[in-house]
Design a protein around this motif. Structure first.
Motif, PDB file in Angstrom:
ATOM      1  N   ALA A  14       9.267  -4.524  11.093  1.00  0.00           N
ATOM      2  CA  ALA A  14       9.341  -3.067  10.917  1.00  0.00           C
ATOM      3  C   ALA A  14      10.753  -2.618  10.583  1.00  0.00           C
ATOM      4  O   ALA A  14      10.950  -1.680   9.806  1.00  0.00           O
ATOM      5  N   GLY A  15      11.754  -3.268  11.155  1.00  0.00           N
ATOM      6  CA  GLY A  15      13.136  -2.917  10.859  1.00  0.00           C
ATOM      7  C   GLY A  15      13.473  -3.089   9.394  1.00  0.00           C
ATOM      8  O   GLY A  15      14.206  -2.268   8.808  1.00  0.00           O
ATOM      9  N   LYS A  16      12.934  -4.132   8.783  1.00  0.00           N
ATOM     10  CA  LYS A  16      13.188  -4.373   7.355  1.00  0.00           C
ATOM     11  C   LYS A  16      12.411  -3.372   6.490  1.00  0.00           C
ATOM     12  O   LYS A  16      12.947  -2.824   5.515  1.00  0.00           O
ATOM     13  N   LEU A  17      11.163  -3.120   6.832  1.00  0.00           N
ATOM     14  CA  LEU A  17      10.340  -2.222   6.024  1.00  0.00           C
ATOM     15  C   LEU A  17      10.818  -0.775   6.106  1.00  0.00           C
ATOM     16  O   LEU A  17      10.732  -0.028   5.132  1.00  0.00           O
ATOM     17  N   THR A  51       5.522  -1.088   0.283  1.00  0.00           N
ATOM     18  CA  THR A  51       4.615  -1.584  -0.747  1.00  0.00           C
ATOM     19  C   THR A  51       4.031  -2.917  -0.300  1.00  0.00           C
ATOM     20  O   THR A  51       4.565  -3.590   0.592  1.00  0.00           O
ATOM     21  N   ALA A  52       2.951  -3.321  -0.956  1.00  0.00           N
ATOM     22  CA  ALA A  52       2.339  -4.617  -0.643  1.00  0.00           C
ATOM     23  C   ALA A  52       3.330  -5.754  -0.891  1.00  0.00           C
ATOM     24  O   ALA A  52       3.382  -6.725  -0.125  1.00  0.00           O
ATOM     25  N   ALA A  53       4.145  -5.620  -1.946  1.00  0.00           N
ATOM     26  CA  ALA A  53       5.126  -6.659  -2.264  1.00  0.00           C
ATOM     27  C   ALA A  53       6.196  -6.759  -1.179  1.00  0.00           C
ATOM     28  O   ALA A  53       6.619  -7.858  -0.797  1.00  0.00           O
ATOM     29  N   SER A  66       4.660  -8.403   1.920  1.00  0.00           N
ATOM     30  CA  SER A  66       4.486  -9.839   1.684  1.00  0.00           C
ATOM     31  C   SER A  66       5.816 -10.581   1.764  1.00  0.00           C
ATOM     32  O   SER A  66       5.921 -11.648   2.393  1.00  0.00           O
ATOM     33  N   LEU A  67       6.862 -10.013   1.146  1.00  0.00           N
ATOM     34  CA  LEU A  67       8.178 -10.661   1.148  1.00  0.00           C
ATOM     35  C   LEU A  67       8.736 -10.770   2.555  1.00  0.00           C
ATOM     36  O   LEU A  67       9.219 -11.841   2.974  1.00  0.00           O
TER      37      LEU A  67
END
Length: 282
Positions: free
Chosen positions: A250-253, A268-270, A273-274
């Motif tokens: 969550a921190g990255k997103l 995003t989905a990408a 996924s990453l």
């Protein structure tokens, strides 16, 4: 007729007064697109004026059950040389467990996202004994004077917080009361304090874990905390219920979210996924 869901969001949508008009806001509005990005079926229980046009925008991301109200919760930010002041210009009806459609009471994940202390957290914490329940706390600690000026009041229901699985709030919201985190980490099962570009802290079972963000060029910070919270709860199913890993993800997103403007801030989905791939490689 309500359909089956797996994420239940409870809280007021907001009307944000901005130069030139009205804009949809609030935790439920920013969180719903993030949940759908993870493939969840989302239901929202909120309150608004019956003729509120912004509800149509909210319905594009979730099924929405509306508790009737004369007005919608309305906020306005006023800026001056001394900084930002937030005002409540109108309020909507409170939200109770009895307002939740019966078909939604068995949802496995519940996100309590109040914006103006419109819920009873003790009632709702007890209302979903088989769900993972998360509360974004700051909306329960807002009070306002007769002129609508919003002020932070560090009050909470200790018994309710002990029953809630995950509690999230921003360091910025409690900066005048730094001792609050020390108190809450002794009460909450899982407590997360977000710190913007510095990541944040996760407290569990007497231990503390720092999590990182990503260095990005921000365009709009609005809703980043809501995207963080939704990414945390929304990812639990894909990280085998590991809250620490969900916090890291969550921190990255949430960092990606500030590179976009307004309600387009959902991951995003990408990106999902990453960052899941990166998480599994750590």
């Amino acid at each position: 007729m309500t359909t089956e869901i797996d994420i239940l969001l409870i809280g007021h949508m907001t009307v944000d007064l901005v130069p030139g008009g009205r804009m949809l806001g609030g935790t439920v509005s920013y969180a719903a697109p993030a949940y759908t990005a993870f493939g969840h079926r989302v239901g929202i229980v909120t309150s608004a004026a019956g003729d509120e046009p912004l509800l149509n925008q909210l319905r594009s991301h979730a099924e929405v059950f509306v508790v009737p109200s004369e007005q919608s919760l309305t906020y306005e930010n006023v800026y001056s040389e001394s900084g930002r002041q937030q005002y409540v210009r109108a309020t909507a009806s409170p939200l109770a467990l009895s307002d939740v459609p019966k078909a939604w009471t068995s949802a496995p994940y519940v996100h309590l996202g109040p914006l103006a202390a419109e819920i009873n957290p003790r009632e709702l914490a007890r209302g979903f004994p088989n769900a993972t329940v998360m509360l974004t706390l700051q909306g329960m600690m807002r009070r306002w004077d007769d002129g609508g000026l919003v002020k932070f009041q560090p009050s909470f229901d200790e018994d309710a917080l002990r029953q809630i699985d995950i509690v999230v709030y921003s360091e910025e919201d409690v900066q005048r009361f730094p001792q609050l985190t020390d108190e809450l980490r002794q009460i909450c099962k899982h407590l997360i304090v977000t710190k913007g570009r510095r990541g944040g802290a996760y407290y569990f079972a007497g231990r503390a874990m720092h999590y990182d963000s990503i260095a990005v060029k921000p365009r709009d910070l609005t809703g980043a905390g809501d995207v963080f919270a939704a990414s945390l709860l929304g990812s639990l199913a894909v990280v085998s219920g590991n809250v620490a890993n969900a916090v890291r993800l969550a921190g990255k997103l949430a960092a990606y979210s500030v590179t976009r403007v307004g309600l387009s801030s959902a991951p995003t989905a990408a990106e999902i996924s990453l960052e899941l791939k990166n998480l599994n490689e750590d």
